[in-house]
Each structure stands twice: as C-alpha cells, then as structure tokens.
Design an enzyme around this catalytic site. Structure first.
Site, PDB file in Angstrom:
ATOM      1  N   LYS A  28       0.827  -1.215   0.000  1.00 11.46           N
ATOM      2  CA  LYS A  28       0.000   0.000   0.000  1.00 11.46           C
ATOM      3  C   LYS A  28       0.854   1.256   0.000  1.00 11.46           C
ATOM      4  O   LYS A  28       0.584   2.197  -0.726  1.00 11.46           O
ATOM      5  CB  LYS A  28      -0.886   0.073   1.257  1.00 11.46           C
ATOM      6  CG  LYS A  28      -1.875  -1.030   1.410  1.00 11.46           C
ATOM      7  CD  LYS A  28      -2.670  -0.862   2.709  1.00 11.46           C
ATOM      8  CE  LYS A  28      -1.826  -1.013   3.959  1.00 11.46           C
ATOM      9  NZ  LYS A  28      -1.403  -2.395   4.249  1.00 11.46           N
TER      10      LYS A  28
ATOM     11  N   ARG B   1      -8.220   1.542  10.223  1.00  9.89           N
ATOM     12  CA  ARG B   1      -7.690   0.233  10.588  1.00  9.89           C
ATOM     13  C   ARG B   1      -8.765  -0.705  11.095  1.00  9.89           C
ATOM     14  O   ARG B   1      -8.503  -1.882  11.317  1.00  9.89           O
ATOM     15  CB  ARG B   1      -6.663   0.387  11.720  1.00  9.89           C
ATOM     16  CG  ARG B   1      -5.302   0.678  11.201  1.00  9.89           C
ATOM     17  CD  ARG B   1      -4.278   0.608  12.316  1.00  9.89           C
ATOM     18  NE  ARG B   1      -3.038   1.165  11.822  1.00  9.89           N
ATOM     19  CZ  ARG B   1      -2.109   0.465  11.216  1.00  9.89           C
ATOM     20  NH1 ARG B   1      -2.254  -0.828  11.065  1.00  9.89           N
ATOM     21  NH2 ARG B   1      -1.023   1.045  10.770  1.00  9.89           N
TER      22      ARG B   1
ATOM     23  N   ARG C 255      12.849  -7.903   4.438  1.00  9.65           N
ATOM     24  CA  ARG C 255      13.298  -6.511   4.376  1.00  9.65           C
ATOM     25  C   ARG C 255      14.555  -6.270   5.196  1.00  9.65           C
ATOM     26  O   ARG C 255      14.672  -6.717   6.329  1.00  9.65           O
ATOM     27  CB  ARG C 255      12.187  -5.589   4.892  1.00  9.65           C
ATOM     28  CG  ARG C 255      10.996  -5.579   3.977  1.00  9.65           C
ATOM     29  CD  ARG C 255      10.259  -4.283   4.078  1.00  9.65           C
ATOM     30  NE  ARG C 255       9.490  -4.205   5.291  1.00  9.65           N
ATOM     31  CZ  ARG C 255       8.277  -3.639   5.354  1.00  9.65           C
ATOM     32  NH1 ARG C 255       7.727  -3.117   4.263  1.00  9.65           N
ATOM     33  NH2 ARG C 255       7.635  -3.581   6.487  1.00  9.65           N
TER      34      ARG C 255
ATOM     35  N   ARG D 280      14.361  -4.665  10.808  1.00 10.85           N
ATOM     36  CA  ARG D 280      13.597  -3.908  11.798  1.00 10.85           C
ATOM     37  C   ARG D 280      12.914  -4.868  12.771  1.00 10.85           C
ATOM     38  O   ARG D 280      12.462  -5.937  12.374  1.00 10.85           O
ATOM     39  CB  ARG D 280      12.496  -3.083  11.113  1.00 10.85           C
ATOM     40  CG  ARG D 280      12.956  -1.817  10.459  1.00 10.85           C
ATOM     41  CD  ARG D 280      11.777  -0.920  10.128  1.00 10.85           C
ATOM     42  NE  ARG D 280      10.556  -1.709   9.893  1.00 10.85           N
ATOM     43  CZ  ARG D 280       9.365  -1.184   9.660  1.00 10.85           C
ATOM     44  NH1 ARG D 280       9.203   0.108   9.615  1.00 10.85           N
ATOM     45  NH2 ARG D 280       8.324  -1.944   9.455  1.00 10.85           N
TER      46      ARG D 280
ATOM     47  N   ARG E 290       1.210  -9.199  13.555  1.00  6.39           N
ATOM     48  CA  ARG E 290       0.601  -8.123  12.748  1.00  6.39           C
ATOM     49  C   ARG E 290      -0.461  -8.692  11.820  1.00  6.39           C
ATOM     50  O   ARG E 290      -1.503  -8.074  11.605  1.00  6.39           O
ATOM     51  CB  ARG E 290       1.676  -7.407  11.915  1.00  6.39           C
ATOM     52  CG  ARG E 290       2.515  -6.431  12.736  1.00  6.39           C
ATOM     53  CD  ARG E 290       3.768  -5.995  12.001  1.00  6.39           C
ATOM     54  NE  ARG E 290       3.504  -5.166  10.833  1.00  6.39           N
ATOM     55  CZ  ARG E 290       4.409  -4.899   9.888  1.00  6.39           C
ATOM     56  NH1 ARG E 290       5.631  -5.406   9.979  1.00  6.39           N
ATOM     57  NH2 ARG E 290       4.101  -4.139   8.872  1.00  6.39           N
TER      58      ARG E 290
END
Ligand SMILES: [Zn+2]
Length: 213
Positions: free
Chosen positions: A13, A87, A126, A159, A170
């Site tokens: 997104k 959300r 990532r 991260r 998540r």
C-alpha cells in the site's frame, strides 16, 4: 478524486500509494506520517496523541480520526489518498461521517490482496541500512555483499517490526480488525479489489486501471 487503499501488511500500500499520489496529483495521507508530523508540529490533536504515545499506549480511535480530520479539513481543496487508515470498522464509520460533514466522499476504495505466503516472504526479507536508511530485500533486491549497504557500506539490519513472530502477530491483528473493512466497503460505490501479488510495476498497472476505470 479521493482514494482509499487498504489491505494486509506487506501488500505494498505504501509504495503503490506514493506512486498513485504522484500520478494523480493527490496528497498522500499515510497514517504513520500524519501522526508523526502532527506530533512534531504540535497541532492540538498531535499534542493529544503525544500524551498516549509518551505513556506507551495505543492512540485511541477518536484521536486517530481527529488527526485525519485535521489534515483533510485543513486543506479541503486538494484531493487525497488514504493509506493505513482506517484500521477497523469503527474508524471507517467515523471517517464516513466526517466526510459527510465536510461534504466530501471517497471516489475509489481499493482493496489490495495477495496470498499470505507472499506477504510473509515480502515482510520477513526486508533489510535496512543502519547508516543511510536505504532499503533492500533478501529476495527481491538483495545487496551485492550480504549484510552490507551497496551505497554507503553501512551495516544492514532487520527492523524489530519485521521479525517473523512480530509479523505473525501483525497479520493476526489485521485478520481480526482490518480485514472486516472488506465487508464494510464492498457495499459502497467506487469499491474495487485488485490482485497485488507479483511484480510492483504490474500491480501498479492494475491499480491504475481500477482507479481510472
Ligand atoms: Zn547505507
């Protein structure tokens, strides 16, 4: 034209939102950035949000909605793209009544989806440079030397948010709280769903098609 993008973490997104906003001349309202800049600028609602953040608490729905309202109402002439907000369904309902009040509407509501396996692969791969902040990806855009930034020679790290346990969490929160937005928005005019798996450029083409269609 006002656009809302939503979908699971890792679906792209943010990246696609930046490109779409640029292509159509929209203000890109990414929830994380909106929150950070309101706090930094010390806006009335930014100050309120900061009290929760300082206490290590989640910023409540009504404050989050207030932050978005500050942005939208503060610059009413300019069309926007929302990313990372709402959300949950309660926030979506507040957004709808806010837009009514401001006599605005969402022209396109786009649900982006991809198989969970692909989301996991994207999210857990990532890597970020400690020195310059440049982003790499283990599978999609690996650095030339493992663990080292191509640009500045800095050390690459993952991260905290991108660790596998955190990501599983998540995705769970997404399933429970954000995914129900699909049923909420699917009934509204301007709704579209796109397949966000595969290469970034292909996904962007699909997005442009539903946005201009
Ligand atoms: Zn670097």
């Amino acid at each position: 034209m006002n656009i809302l993008l939503f979908g699971p973490p890792g679906v792209g997104k943010g990246t696609q939102g930046v490109r779409l906003a640029k292509t159509y001349g929209l203000r890109h309202l990414a929830m994380g950035d909106v929150l950070r800049s309101a706090v930094r600028d010390g806006t009335p609602i930014g100050k309120k949000a900061k009290t929760f953040m300082d206490a290590g608490e989640l910023v409540p729905d009504e404050v989050v909605v207030g932050l978005i309202e500050e942005c939208i109402a503060g610059d009413r002439g300019k069309d926007f793209l929302l990313d990372g907000f709402p959300r949950n369904v309660a926030q979506a309902e507040s957004l709808d009544s806010m837009l009514d009040r401001l006599q605005l509407k969402l022209d396109r509501i786009v649900f982006m989806d991809a198989p969970e396996e692909e989301l996991l692969k994207r999210l857990t791969g990532r890597l970020i440079c400690r020195a310059c902040g440049f982003g790499f990806h283990r599978h999609y855009s690996p650095p030339q030397k493992s663990g080292i930034c191509d640009h500045c020679g800095g050390e690459l790290y993952q991260r905290e948010d991108d660790r596998e346990e955190v990501i599983a969490d998540r995705l769970r929160v997404y399933q429970q709280q954000t995914r129900p937005l699909l049923a909420y928005y699917a009934r509204q005019p301007g709704f579209a769903e796109i397949d966000a798996s595969g290469a970034m450029d292909e996904v962007f083409e699909r997005l442009k098609q539903v946005v201009s269609g």
